[in-house]
Write an enzyme that holds these catalytic residues in place. Structure first.
Site, short mmCIF file in Angstrom:
data_model
loop_
_atom_site.label_atom_id
_atom_site.label_comp_id
_atom_site.label_asym_id
_atom_site.label_seq_id
_atom_site.Cartn_x
_atom_site.Cartn_y
_atom_site.Cartn_z
CG HIS A 29 -13.74 -53.99 -34.99
ND1 HIS A 29 -12.87 -54.07 -35.82
CD2 HIS A 29 -13.28 -53.39 -33.67
CE1 HIS A 29 -11.47 -53.67 -35.07
NE2 HIS A 29 -11.86 -53.43 -33.99
CB CYS A 30 -13.18 -58.56 -38.42
SG CYS A 30 -14.83 -58.76 -39.20
CB ALA A 31 -11.74 -55.79 -42.31
CB THR A 60 -17.68 -59.14 -36.82
OG1 THR A 60 -16.40 -58.64 -36.81
CG2 THR A 60 -18.64 -58.91 -35.78
#
Length: 236
Positions: free
Chosen positions: A130-132, A138
């Site tokens: 995941h990222c933001a 991602t």
């Protein structure tokens, strides 16, 4: 108590079940992707095994440092592998094509992507990336893992574009749980959603590389053994 949409981790899905060539398919319960987890998330119903035993957080150091990761526990290890620097995350993106941002990741963070592959191939699963927003960083990292395993570019693009269905919930979550990012993230790159041409450009670059995506990731530090272990782990 009713679980509201914002209390559920958005854009979470198991990447199992995709065709991987030669009659093989990606294995369920190995690789997940999502947007930013938050404290107090309801238990998800979109994946069979939760929480993931390994998390790869692709955010920048400043993003990562704002608070303890909500999934970190005795049973879940969190690896920070930043695909964009703090400066790149906060730089205005108006007028910048997503294709160019993604190619910058390939140019500047190839070794980090090889690190993602190493974790995915060797750490306890399921592995969550995941990222933001769970879309750009991602999207590139997931595309690499899928392509190495033999998933067709068309299926990779389809998975990437499916994030658009989740973007309203993703943006609402960032505003609520990461207000310190609200001044700079989401950028207009998030408001644009998942743009097929952007991930298609990444896949085209890998496929045009002499020896394909396997040679590309080897040129950034991955080993044949890691590639083999990932392919065997993720496909059946």
């Amino acid at each position: 108590m009713t679980v509201t949409e914002i209390d559920v981790l958005p854009n979470l899905r198991d990447l199992g079940g995709l065709p991987a060539g030669d009659g093989r398919r990606t294995r369920e319960g190995v690789l997940y992707r999502s947007a930013l987890p938050a404290p107090g998330d309801a238990r998800p119903t979109t994946v069979a095994h939760w929480p993931a035993r390994t998390v790869v957080d692709l955010r920048s150091p400043r993003e990562f440092a704002t608070r303890a990761h909500p999934l970190q526990s005795d049973g879940t290890a969190v690896h920070q592998i930043s695909l964009l620097t703090d400066t790149e995350v906060t730089a205005p993106s108006q007028g910048t094509r997503l294709t160019d941002i993604y190619r910058r990741i390939l140019a500047n963070a190839g070794e980090k992507l090889a690190d993602v592959l190493q974790v995915a191939a060797t750490a306890p699963g399921p592995v969550l990336l995941h990222c933001a927003a769970g879309k750009d960083r991602t999207g590139v990292a997931v595309a690499l893992l899928l392509r190495i395993a033999g998933v067709d570019p068309g299926d990779i693009v389809a998975d990437y574009v499916s994030t658009n269905e989740q973007m309203p919930a993703v943006l609402a979550r960032i505003t609520r749980f990461a207000p310190e990012l609200g001044m700079t993230h989401p950028h207009d790159r998030d408001l644009r959603g998942a743009v097929p041409e952007a991930i298609e450009g990444v896949l085209a670059l890998w496929d045009a590389h002499p020896g394909g995506v396997h040679a590309w990731v080897r040129s950034h530090g991955a080993t044949d053994e890691t590639i083999r272990r990932w392919s065997e782990r993720f496909t059946v």
